[in-house]
Design an enzyme around this catalytic site. Structure first.
Site, mmCIF file in Angstrom:
data_model
loop_
_atom_site.group_PDB
_atom_site.id
_atom_site.type_symbol
_atom_site.label_atom_id
_atom_site.label_comp_id
_atom_site.label_asym_id
_atom_site.label_seq_id
_atom_site.Cartn_x
_atom_site.Cartn_y
_atom_site.Cartn_z
ATOM 1 N N ARG A 176 0.832 -1.202 0.000
ATOM 2 C CA ARG A 176 0.000 0.000 0.000
ATOM 3 C C ARG A 176 0.871 1.259 0.000
ATOM 4 N NH1 ARG A 176 -4.333 0.831 4.767
ATOM 5 N NH2 ARG A 176 -2.400 1.199 5.928
ATOM 6 N N LYS B 208 -2.705 6.876 1.481
ATOM 7 C CA LYS B 208 -2.516 7.174 2.903
ATOM 8 C C LYS B 208 -1.600 8.391 3.012
ATOM 9 C CE LYS B 208 -1.832 4.870 7.352
ATOM 10 N NZ LYS B 208 -3.201 5.104 7.843
ATOM 11 N N GLU C 148 -16.189 6.070 5.344
ATOM 12 C CA GLU C 148 -15.224 5.862 6.422
ATOM 13 C C GLU C 148 -15.212 7.066 7.342
ATOM 14 O OE1 GLU C 148 -11.160 5.790 4.991
ATOM 15 O OE2 GLU C 148 -11.582 7.352 3.520
#
Length: 351
Positions: A92, A194, A228
């Site tokens: 990721r 992220k 989220e």
């Protein structure tokens, strides 16, 4: 020299009392670091973690070319140390770097940096439920304020580590979550990255929700689509079914989320990755045995007791900690702590 001595003394004092310190505020005195210059990565080095050298014109400071990861290393009863799902976090990390057009990372090098720096401080890893929190970070360093529409040609990558205790050392309580149908955590194409900017963009609404309705977090539901919170994935548990939004570019693909879903399947539960509307969420929340939870690396899996929508508070099930949520959290912890067989090969031992 005196400031260096004071820094190390302060760090050691903080570490001795890390159970008293806020999560992620105590750091080991060394970290792993590599830089991308002239089209290639330098060999990783172990350096002091108290500072880095950065030009004021660095790309990251002006155009937010930065991403990071969060994962943990755990000490088992036999004294061995294992990093949980490092391969997925590094994968990721590479994805975030690519989507931000940062120099492509060497995944093998990053994995080695993680294992090497954790190995140097194996003896400092707390016993469960404590762990060593690992924070790889990558950002653009090219000094070029004219590159607003161009990527940084150079970058820095480091791996910082922090001994941590239980995220809810004082005792976890069911969370209060505000449902927001008007805003988004971040731009849709940025959700699966992220990046620090995503967290910063959600901070204003979160602080407002805390002040106005005493909410712990906001669950972003643009146009009624449950996505989220500002820092965690959302999971709904209705009897034997676990419901969560299917993966898309709009939100972060949590490693803990994925782990919880796999464990739920192992336990014979039905896993439904699909769209979930606010209307359906509130209808299901009214049922007595329904549970809701937030998943993330730091807190693992945390019960949601109250949903707040249009000024009305809705209790989720009993409004207390859900037994299935606790069972899933315990099952995940048992793998991390080496108390049950690692059937998915999630653990990488630190030599």
């Amino acid at each position: 020299m005196q400031s260096r001595f004071l820094y190390l003394t302060h760090t050691k004092q903080l570490f001795r009392n890390f159970k008293m310190a806020a999560f992620g505020t105590v750091f080991m005195p060394k970290m792993a670091l590599s830089t991308f210059e002239n089209g290639q990565w330098t060999d990783a080095a172990t350096v002091s973690s108290d500072s880095i050298q950065l030009h004021p014109g660095a790309h990251v400071l002006h155009y937010s070319s930065t991403c990071f990861e969060g994962l943990k290393a755990f000490k088992h009863q036999d004294g061995s140390v294992h990093v949980f799902r490092m391969d997925q976090n590094v994968k990721r990390f590479a994805q975030s770097s690519n989507l931000l057009h940062l120099p492509q990372i060497d995944q093998r090098q990053v994995s080695d940096m993680i294992l090497d720096i954790v190995a140097q401080f194996k003896d400092e890893i707390p016993e469960p439920p404590g762990s060593m929190y690992i924070r790889p970070t990558h950002f653009g360093t090219e000094a070029a304020v004219g590159k607003a529409a161009a990527p940084s040609a150079s970058s820095m990558l480091y791996v910082l580590i922090s001994p941590v205790g239980d995220y809810f050392a004082g005792g976890a309580r069911p969370l209060r979550i505000l449902l927001d149908e008007t805003g988004m955590r971040c731009a849709p194409h940025m959700g699966m990255i992220k990046s620090g900017g995503n967290y910063a963009s959600a901070l204003g609404p979160i602080l407002e929700a805390k002040e106005q309705v005493q909410a712990d977090q906001i669950l972003f539901c643009p146009n009624g689509d449950v996505q989220e919170t500002g820092a965690a994935n959302f999971i709904l548990i209705d009897g034997n079914e676990v419901i969560t939004k299917a993966l898309s570019s709009e939100f972060l693909h949590g490693v803990t989320r994925d782990s919880v879903l796999e464990i739920a399947a192992d336990l014979g539960m039905t896993v439904s990755e699909r769209d979930l509307t606010v209307t359906e969420l509130l209808e299901r929340a009214a049922k007595p045995n329904v549970e809701a939870a937030l998943s993330g690396t730091a807190a693992v899996l945390t019960s949601v007791g109250t949903l707040i929508h249009d000024g009305i508070e809705y209790k989720v099930g009993s409004g207390e900690h859900g037994p299935t949520t606790q069972k899933l959290r315990q099952a995940l912890n048992q793998v991390q702590w080496g108390q049950t067989e690692d059937t998915h090969n999630w653990l990488t031992e630190v030599k």
